[in-house]
Structure formats: C-alpha cells, structure tokens
Design a protein around this motif. Structure first.
Motif, short mmCIF file in Angstrom:
data_model
loop_
_atom_site.label_atom_id
_atom_site.label_comp_id
_atom_site.label_asym_id
_atom_site.label_seq_id
_atom_site.Cartn_x
_atom_site.Cartn_y
_atom_site.Cartn_z
N GLU A 88 5.61 -2.11 -16.12
CA GLU A 88 4.59 -1.08 -16.52
C GLU A 88 3.20 -1.34 -16.25
O GLU A 88 2.60 -0.64 -15.78
N LEU A 139 2.90 -1.12 -12.58
CA LEU A 139 2.68 0.16 -12.06
C LEU A 139 1.49 0.86 -12.41
O LEU A 139 0.86 1.63 -11.74
N SER A 140 0.98 0.70 -13.65
CA SER A 140 -0.10 1.42 -14.27
C SER A 140 -1.45 0.89 -13.30
O SER A 140 -2.29 1.70 -12.83
N GLU A 145 -1.24 2.38 -9.82
CA GLU A 145 -1.68 3.86 -10.07
C GLU A 145 -3.15 4.02 -10.01
O GLU A 145 -3.71 4.91 -9.26
N SER A 146 -3.75 3.11 -10.64
CA SER A 146 -5.26 2.93 -10.78
C SER A 146 -5.55 2.82 -9.28
O SER A 146 -6.79 3.35 -8.80
N VAL A 193 -4.37 3.31 -6.35
CA VAL A 193 -4.18 4.50 -5.49
C VAL A 193 -5.01 5.45 -5.59
O VAL A 193 -5.84 6.09 -4.68
N SER A 194 -5.40 5.81 -6.98
CA SER A 194 -6.53 7.04 -7.32
C SER A 194 -7.62 6.35 -6.63
O SER A 194 -8.38 7.24 -6.19
N GLU A 250 -7.60 6.73 -3.11
CA GLU A 250 -7.73 8.15 -2.63
C GLU A 250 -8.83 8.88 -2.83
O GLU A 250 -9.43 10.03 -1.97
N GLY A 263 -2.76 -3.76 -4.11
CA GLY A 263 -1.87 -2.88 -4.21
C GLY A 263 -0.62 -3.06 -3.45
O GLY A 263 0.51 -3.03 -4.02
N LYS A 269 3.12 -3.49 -5.52
CA LYS A 269 4.18 -2.73 -4.85
C LYS A 269 5.40 -3.39 -4.83
O LYS A 269 6.46 -3.29 -5.32
N CYS A 308 6.64 -4.58 -8.31
CA CYS A 308 7.34 -3.48 -8.78
C CYS A 308 8.59 -3.36 -8.20
O CYS A 308 9.84 -3.21 -8.96
#
Length: 83
Positions: free
Chosen positions: A15, A18-19, A22-23, A25-26, A29, A45, A49, A52
C-alpha cells in the motif's frame, strides 16, 4: 525512537509503495517537474512498480495455496485463477 527518514523501497508495504507510485505518476503527468527530477522520479517509479508486482505475485502464490472447505478450514491447494 522513531525516525522521519524515508523507508528504503524494499521496506515499504504494498500500500505504501502503491501510494508513492501514484504520487510519482501524478507529478510526472503534471509536467511541472524539471528534466532531472523527472528522470529521478521515473527511476523511483520503475523500482516501486517492480516492488508492487513482486508483492502481488507473492500474495497470489499464498492465495493459490489456500482453498477453504465448507467447514472453514483450508481443504487443499488449488490455483486461485488470477491469470
């Protein structure tokens, strides 16, 4: 004694990894990170990945080994069918 130092990637739970992913990737992006930071973020990242995926594979193997019988006890080993 607690430390505010970040955990090494391998010490992260699924978890947490993954969190963080996600940060990252944001942030990537958004296009706001400078080039060098973007490269560093991308590398982290990629590591997250892989972590995970490793944790999910280990969980799948554990689930594959457990099939619960009608009495609520593990009855036999059987693939979980996640593929």
């Amino acid at each position: 004694m607690t430390s505010d130092a970040p955990k090494p990637d391998t010490d992260l739970s699924f978890e947490e990894a993954l969190s963080q992913l996600e940060s990252i990737v944001s942030r990537l992006e958004s296009g706001q990170a400078p080039l060098e930071e973007s490269i560093t973020l991308y590398e982290k990242g990629a590591r997250l990945k892989a972590l995970c995926e490793e944790r999910l594979k280990a969980a799948q193997l554990r689930v594959d080994q457990i099939v619960v019988g009608s009495d609520g006890k593990a009855a036999r080993a059987e693939p979980a069918g996640f593929d």
